[in-house]
Motif scaffolding. Sequence first.
Motif, PDB file in Angstrom:
ATOM      1  N   ARG A  42       0.832  -1.213   0.000  1.00 24.53           N
ATOM      2  CA  ARG A  42       0.000   0.000   0.000  1.00 24.53           C
ATOM      3  C   ARG A  42       0.864   1.260   0.000  1.00 24.53           C
ATOM      4  O   ARG A  42       0.560   2.237  -0.682  1.00 24.53           O
ATOM      5  N   ALA A  45       2.271   1.897  -3.364  1.00 21.31           N
ATOM      6  CA  ALA A  45       1.217   2.434  -4.233  1.00 21.31           C
ATOM      7  C   ALA A  45       0.950   3.900  -3.902  1.00 21.31           C
ATOM      8  O   ALA A  45       0.802   4.728  -4.815  1.00 21.31           O
ATOM      9  N   ASP A  46       0.911   4.240  -2.623  1.00 20.51           N
ATOM     10  CA  ASP A  46       0.647   5.624  -2.216  1.00 20.51           C
ATOM     11  C   ASP A  46       1.699   6.585  -2.757  1.00 20.51           C
ATOM     12  O   ASP A  46       1.375   7.691  -3.170  1.00 20.51           O
ATOM     13  N   ASN A  48       3.498   5.908  -5.323  1.00 18.69           N
ATOM     14  CA  ASN A  48       3.547   5.608  -6.756  1.00 18.69           C
ATOM     15  C   ASN A  48       4.968   5.290  -7.229  1.00 18.69           C
ATOM     16  O   ASN A  48       5.407   5.768  -8.273  1.00 18.69           O
ATOM     17  N   GLY A  51       5.799   3.938 -10.830  1.00 21.52           N
ATOM     18  CA  GLY A  51       4.614   4.092 -11.663  1.00 21.52           C
ATOM     19  C   GLY A  51       3.594   2.982 -11.505  1.00 21.52           C
ATOM     20  O   GLY A  51       2.699   2.834 -12.324  1.00 21.52           O
ATOM     21  N   PHE A  52       3.694   2.203 -10.420  1.00 18.78           N
ATOM     22  CA  PHE A  52       2.788   1.079 -10.213  1.00 18.78           C
ATOM     23  C   PHE A  52       1.706   1.373  -9.179  1.00 18.78           C
ATOM     24  O   PHE A  52       1.048   0.475  -8.703  1.00 18.78           O
ATOM     25  N   GLY A  53       1.502   2.632  -8.809  1.00 19.61           N
ATOM     26  CA  GLY A  53       0.593   2.977  -7.732  1.00 19.61           C
ATOM     27  C   GLY A  53      -0.868   3.042  -8.094  1.00 19.61           C
ATOM     28  O   GLY A  53      -1.700   3.301  -7.244  1.00 19.61           O
ATOM     29  N   TYR A  54      -1.227   2.756  -9.310  1.00 21.61           N
ATOM     30  CA  TYR A  54      -2.613   2.917  -9.755  1.00 21.61           C
ATOM     31  C   TYR A  54      -3.574   1.884  -9.191  1.00 21.61           C
ATOM     32  O   TYR A  54      -4.773   2.083  -9.234  1.00 21.61           O
ATOM     33  N   ALA A  55      -3.105   0.785  -8.656  1.00 20.41           N
ATOM     34  CA  ALA A  55      -3.999  -0.293  -8.240  1.00 20.41           C
ATOM     35  C   ALA A  55      -4.274  -0.321  -6.735  1.00 20.41           C
ATOM     36  O   ALA A  55      -5.005  -1.180  -6.279  1.00 20.41           O
ATOM     37  N   GLY A  56      -3.698   0.588  -5.954  1.00 22.24           N
ATOM     38  CA  GLY A  56      -3.929   0.604  -4.515  1.00 22.24           C
ATOM     39  C   GLY A  56      -2.960  -0.246  -3.724  1.00 22.24           C
ATOM     40  O   GLY A  56      -2.742  -0.002  -2.553  1.00 22.24           O
ATOM     41  N   VAL A  58       0.908  -2.264  -4.556  1.00 24.30           N
ATOM     42  CA  VAL A  58       1.932  -2.723  -5.493  1.00 24.30           C
ATOM     43  C   VAL A  58       2.310  -4.143  -5.104  1.00 24.30           C
ATOM     44  O   VAL A  58       2.639  -4.414  -3.947  1.00 24.30           O
TER      45      VAL A  58
END
Length: 99
Positions: A42, A45-46, A48, A51-56, A58
Motif C-alpha cells: 500500500r 502504491a501511495d 507511486n 509508476g505502479f501505484g494505480y492499483a492501490g 503494489v
Amino acid sequence: MPPKVRVLVVWLPMLATDSRDEWRRGTVRGRQFWDGDRVVGRYLADVNLGGFGYAGVVWDAWFLFGRDADWSAAPPAPIGSGSTVAGTTNELARALRRV
C-alpha cells in the motif's frame, strides 16, 4: 562478474491461495519478509514508486536502486523497475548489468 547486490523480498497475500503457510522460503536468494497486512504494498502504491501505484497495492513488482540511494526522507527513484516479476526478468537482467 555479476554486480554485488542486496536483495530484499516482501511477500504479500494478494490471491485467495496466498498464505504465510504456503510461502516458499528459498524461492529467491535474499532477505525475505512476509507482509500479511500489505503495508509495504500500500505504501509503494501511495508514493507511486515506479509508476505502479494505480492499483492501490503494489505487488508482483521489482525495484532496483543505486548504491547511494537515500531512504531517509522518502523512497528514492528506482534506476529500474518492472512488473510482473516473471514477465520482466530480461529487463531486470539488463538493469543489473548497468549497475
